[in-house]
Design a protein around this motif. Structure first.
Motif, PDB file in Angstrom:
ATOM      1  N   GLY A  95      -2.067  26.856 -31.983  1.00 14.52           N
ATOM      2  CA  GLY A  95      -2.224  25.824 -30.971  1.00 14.52           C
ATOM      3  C   GLY A  95      -3.442  24.940 -31.145  1.00 14.52           C
ATOM      4  N   LEU A  96      -3.694  24.156 -30.101  1.00 16.98           N
ATOM      5  CA  LEU A  96      -4.796  23.196 -30.106  1.00 16.98           C
ATOM      6  C   LEU A  96      -5.929  23.569 -29.168  1.00 16.98           C
ATOM      7  CD1 LEU A  96      -2.631  19.943 -30.081  1.00 16.98           C
ATOM      8  CD2 LEU A  96      -4.062  20.746 -31.967  1.00 16.98           C
ATOM      9  N   GLU A  97      -5.732  24.564 -28.353  1.00 14.05           N
ATOM     10  CA  GLU A  97      -6.751  24.927 -27.365  1.00 14.05           C
ATOM     11  C   GLU A  97      -7.703  25.963 -27.959  1.00 14.05           C
ATOM     12  OE1 GLU A  97      -4.649  26.084 -23.875  1.00 14.05           O
ATOM     13  OE2 GLU A  97      -3.931  24.054 -23.473  1.00 14.05           O
ATOM     14  N   LEU A  98      -8.518  25.504 -28.898  1.00 14.96           N
ATOM     15  CA  LEU A  98      -9.478  26.369 -29.564  1.00 14.96           C
ATOM     16  C   LEU A  98     -10.861  26.184 -28.968  1.00 14.96           C
ATOM     17  CD1 LEU A  98      -7.122  26.192 -31.665  1.00 14.96           C
ATOM     18  CD2 LEU A  98      -8.864  26.226 -33.447  1.00 14.96           C
ATOM     19  N   THR A  99     -11.656  27.206 -29.072  1.00 18.18           N
ATOM     20  CA  THR A  99     -13.073  27.055 -28.750  1.00 18.18           C
ATOM     21  C   THR A  99     -13.773  26.411 -29.944  1.00 18.18           C
ATOM     22  OG1 THR A  99     -13.730  29.200 -29.667  1.00 18.18           O
ATOM     23  CG2 THR A  99     -12.979  29.161 -27.358  1.00 18.18           C
ATOM     24  N   GLU A 100     -14.938  25.877 -29.696  1.00 17.82           N
ATOM     25  CA  GLU A 100     -15.708  25.292 -30.796  1.00 17.82           C
ATOM     26  C   GLU A 100     -16.060  26.358 -31.834  1.00 17.82           C
ATOM     27  OE1 GLU A 100     -19.630  22.446 -31.537  1.00 17.82           O
ATOM     28  OE2 GLU A 100     -19.243  23.303 -29.543  1.00 17.82           O
ATOM     29  N   GLU A 101     -16.300  27.555 -31.378  1.00 21.99           N
ATOM     30  CA  GLU A 101     -16.616  28.650 -32.296  1.00 21.99           C
ATOM     31  C   GLU A 101     -15.425  28.964 -33.206  1.00 21.99           C
ATOM     32  OE1 GLU A 101     -18.244  33.285 -32.174  1.00 21.99           O
ATOM     33  OE2 GLU A 101     -17.640  32.272 -30.324  1.00 21.99           O
ATOM     34  N   GLN A 102     -14.227  29.014 -32.635  1.00 22.85           N
ATOM     35  CA  GLN A 102     -13.033  29.256 -33.447  1.00 22.85           C
ATOM     36  C   GLN A 102     -12.827  28.139 -34.463  1.00 22.85           C
ATOM     37  OE1 GLN A 102     -10.315  29.609 -30.066  1.00 22.85           O
ATOM     38  NE2 GLN A 102      -9.777  31.688 -30.740  1.00 22.85           N
ATOM     39  N   PHE A 103     -12.994  26.908 -34.013  1.00 19.92           N
ATOM     40  CA  PHE A 103     -12.835  25.756 -34.895  1.00 19.92           C
ATOM     41  C   PHE A 103     -13.812  25.838 -36.059  1.00 19.92           C
ATOM     42  CE2 PHE A 103     -13.928  21.543 -36.344  1.00 19.92           C
ATOM     43  CZ  PHE A 103     -12.731  20.850 -36.377  1.00 19.92           C
ATOM     44  N   ASP A 104     -15.076  26.064 -35.754  1.00 20.33           N
ATOM     45  CA  ASP A 104     -16.110  26.085 -36.787  1.00 20.33           C
ATOM     46  C   ASP A 104     -15.872  27.201 -37.802  1.00 20.33           C
ATOM     47  OD1 ASP A 104     -17.361  23.920 -35.642  1.00 20.33           O
ATOM     48  OD2 ASP A 104     -18.926  25.093 -34.649  1.00 20.33           O
ATOM     49  N   ARG A 105     -15.405  28.353 -37.338  1.00 21.01           N
ATOM     50  CA  ARG A 105     -15.195  29.469 -38.258  1.00 21.01           C
ATOM     51  C   ARG A 105     -14.137  29.125 -39.301  1.00 21.01           C
ATOM     52  NH1 ARG A 105     -11.675  33.968 -38.648  1.00 21.01           N
ATOM     53  NH2 ARG A 105     -12.624  35.695 -39.804  1.00 21.01           N
ATOM     54  N   VAL A 106     -13.006  28.556 -38.856  1.00 23.16           N
ATOM     55  CA  VAL A 106     -11.936  28.235 -39.797  1.00 23.16           C
ATOM     56  C   VAL A 106     -12.375  27.138 -40.753  1.00 23.16           C
ATOM     57  CG1 VAL A 106      -9.552  27.442 -40.034  1.00 23.16           C
ATOM     58  CG2 VAL A 106     -10.176  28.962 -38.157  1.00 23.16           C
ATOM     59  N   VAL A 107     -13.045  26.112 -40.240  1.00 24.28           N
ATOM     60  CA  VAL A 107     -13.506  25.017 -41.099  1.00 24.28           C
ATOM     61  C   VAL A 107     -14.552  25.519 -42.094  1.00 24.28           C
ATOM     62  CG1 VAL A 107     -14.731  22.815 -41.140  1.00 24.28           C
ATOM     63  CG2 VAL A 107     -12.938  23.214 -39.439  1.00 24.28           C
ATOM     64  N   ASP A 108     -15.464  26.357 -41.639  1.00 22.37           N
ATOM     65  CA  ASP A 108     -16.510  26.873 -42.528  1.00 22.37           C
ATOM     66  C   ASP A 108     -15.930  27.666 -43.692  1.00 22.37           C
ATOM     67  OD1 ASP A 108     -18.471  25.724 -40.987  1.00 22.37           O
ATOM     68  OD2 ASP A 108     -19.197  27.604 -40.100  1.00 22.37           O
ATOM     69  N   ILE A 109     -14.978  28.535 -43.386  1.00 24.88           N
ATOM     70  CA  ILE A 109     -14.449  29.427 -44.424  1.00 24.88           C
ATOM     71  C   ILE A 109     -13.416  28.733 -45.295  1.00 24.88           C
ATOM     72  CG2 ILE A 109     -13.162  31.565 -44.824  1.00 24.88           C
ATOM     73  CD1 ILE A 109     -14.504  32.691 -42.310  1.00 24.88           C
ATOM     74  N   ASN A 110     -12.591  27.888 -44.708  1.00 23.17           N
ATOM     75  CA  ASN A 110     -11.486  27.284 -45.460  1.00 23.17           C
ATOM     76  C   ASN A 110     -11.839  25.982 -46.159  1.00 23.17           C
ATOM     77  OD1 ASN A 110      -9.984  29.397 -44.499  1.00 23.17           O
ATOM     78  ND2 ASN A 110      -8.483  28.162 -43.420  1.00 23.17           N
ATOM     79  N   LEU A 111     -12.815  25.245 -45.647  1.00 24.89           N
ATOM     80  CA  LEU A 111     -13.073  23.914 -46.190  1.00 24.89           C
ATOM     81  C   LEU A 111     -14.517  23.709 -46.620  1.00 24.89           C
ATOM     82  CD1 LEU A 111     -11.696  21.281 -46.882  1.00 24.89           C
ATOM     83  CD2 LEU A 111     -12.099  20.504 -44.533  1.00 24.89           C
ATOM     84  N   LYS A 112     -15.450  24.030 -45.740  1.00 27.67           N
ATOM     85  CA  LYS A 112     -16.869  23.914 -46.108  1.00 27.67           C
ATOM     86  C   LYS A 112     -17.181  24.746 -47.344  1.00 27.67           C
ATOM     87  CE  LYS A 112     -21.354  25.340 -44.222  1.00 27.67           C
ATOM     88  NZ  LYS A 112     -21.993  25.933 -43.013  1.00 27.67           N
ATOM     89  N   SER A 113     -16.592  25.925 -47.426  1.00 29.11           N
ATOM     90  CA  SER A 113     -16.832  26.803 -48.574  1.00 29.11           C
ATOM     91  C   SER A 113     -16.322  26.172 -49.865  1.00 29.11           C
ATOM     92  CB  SER A 113     -16.150  28.155 -48.366  1.00 29.11           C
ATOM     93  OG  SER A 113     -14.740  28.035 -48.445  1.00 29.11           O
ATOM     94  N   GLN A 114     -15.199  25.447 -49.783  1.00 26.99           N
ATOM     95  CA  GLN A 114     -14.627  24.809 -50.962  1.00 26.99           C
ATOM     96  C   GLN A 114     -15.554  23.710 -51.480  1.00 26.99           C
ATOM     97  OE1 GLN A 114     -11.846  26.118 -52.118  1.00 26.99           O
ATOM     98  NE2 GLN A 114     -10.316  26.446 -50.551  1.00 26.99           N
ATOM     99  N   PHE A 115     -16.100  22.935 -50.553  1.00 29.89           N
ATOM    100  CA  PHE A 115     -16.982  21.837 -50.943  1.00 29.89           C
ATOM    101  C   PHE A 115     -18.282  22.357 -51.557  1.00 29.89           C
ATOM    102  CE2 PHE A 115     -20.393  18.824 -50.372  1.00 29.89           C
ATOM    103  CZ  PHE A 115     -19.822  17.614 -50.735  1.00 29.89           C
ATOM    104  N   PHE A 116     -18.956  23.239 -50.826  1.00 31.42           N
ATOM    105  CA  PHE A 116     -20.248  23.722 -51.325  1.00 31.42           C
ATOM    106  C   PHE A 116     -20.083  24.687 -52.492  1.00 31.42           C
ATOM    107  CE2 PHE A 116     -21.715  22.034 -47.255  1.00 31.42           C
ATOM    108  CZ  PHE A 116     -22.859  21.362 -47.676  1.00 31.42           C
ATOM    109  N   GLY A 117     -18.961  25.414 -52.520  1.00 29.76           N
ATOM    110  CA  GLY A 117     -18.699  26.253 -53.677  1.00 29.76           C
ATOM    111  C   GLY A 117     -18.603  25.421 -54.943  1.00 29.76           C
ATOM    112  N   THR A 118     -17.942  24.273 -54.841  1.00 35.31           N
ATOM    113  CA  THR A 118     -17.829  23.368 -55.978  1.00 35.31           C
ATOM    114  C   THR A 118     -19.186  22.767 -56.339  1.00 35.31           C
ATOM    115  OG1 THR A 118     -15.563  22.820 -55.334  1.00 35.31           O
ATOM    116  CG2 THR A 118     -16.681  21.295 -56.832  1.00 35.31           C
TER     117      THR A 118
END
Length: 257
Positions: A95-118
């Motif tokens: 769904g779309l009713e996420l907390t900011e903490e939930q949002f940040d966790r998924v973005v950090d692990i799935n996307l931020k990690s890809q950018f900084f890992g590279t």
């Protein structure tokens, strides 16, 4: 047994599932493999299972400092990196009713990690070029959208654009970048997609029925096994794909066709 001879390969999320299967195949083909995972004990167990010349490293891919420490280890031990498999990821809440903490966790692990890992791996990849390959784990949810978890689809779609941008930027340096887009795969994460709320689901008949119902919509009529993704990762890591960059390969049995 020599498609990755003398190569150094790092797999994030390498202690289980598709990451472990890929680490095993890389090692079987001659690579020295660094198995990086948040669960150090699981990474060490994976290294013991893989055997050969493999190493275990603990990493929190959502932390830039932790990623930096991981690549510092690779630099000290090997001085270069031929294969970076940015695989680690998490499913997203529904769904779309996420907390900011939930949002940040998924973005950090799935996307931020890809950018900084590279970014942090780049000096090591440059030392290995032109035998340097970056592999990203995206998802068919990054191709078609994920109505059950828009945040998951968003991060996996972002991985696609990152990969293409990296391929264009680093191609002149002899560094390739590609993405794998798995469909339903028989790993622990599949349970989350079958039952996002984990409501009343056990390992019994109901779970198997839901998996079977999903498989019935796949042209090849089965969920993938981790080894199916591992074989594609091996292709993208090896010189067999030396003129392949900036593309994505669905491993979904035809689901996204």
């Amino acid at each position: 047994m020599s498609r990755l001879k003398d190569s150094i390969a790092l797999v994030t999320g390498g202690a289980s599932g598709m990451g472990l299967a890929s680490a095993q195949r890389f090692a079987e083909e001659g690579a020295t493999v660094v198995v990086a995972d948040l669960d150090l004990a699981a990474a060490e167990a994976a290294v013991k299972e893989i055997g050969r010349d493999s190493r275990a490293v603990q990493v929190d891919v959502g932390s830039v400092d932790s990623l930096r420490a991981m690549f510092s280890y690779v630099e000290q031990e090997f001085g270069r990196l031929n294969v970076l498999f940015n695989h680690a990821g998490v499913p997203g809440p529904p769904g779309l009713e996420l907390t900011e903490e939930q949002f940040d966790r998924v973005v950090d692990i799935n996307l931020k990690s890809q950018f900084f890992g590279t970014s942090l791996a780049l000096p090591l990849l440059r030392k290995a070029a032109p035998r340097a390959s970056i592999i990203y784990t995206s998802s068919i949810s990054g191709l078609m959208g994920a109505p059950s978890s828009p945040i998951y689809g968003m991060t996996k779609g972002g991985t696609q654009i990152l990969m293409r941008s990296v391929a264009k930027q680093l191609g002149p340096e002899g560094i390739r970048a590609n993405a794998i887009c798995p469909g339903p795969t028989n790993t622990p994460m599949l349970r989350t997609f079958v039952d996002p709320d984990r409501a009343g689901m056990d390992e019994g008949d109901e779970y198997e029925k839901q998996v079977a119902a999903r498989a019935a919509r796949i042209p090849l009529r089965r969920a993938a096994e981790p080894g199916d993704t591992a074989e594609v990762a091996l292709f993208l890591a090896s010189e067999e794909s030396r003129y392949v960059t900036g593309t994505w390969i669905p491993v979904d049995g035809g689901l996204s066709a």
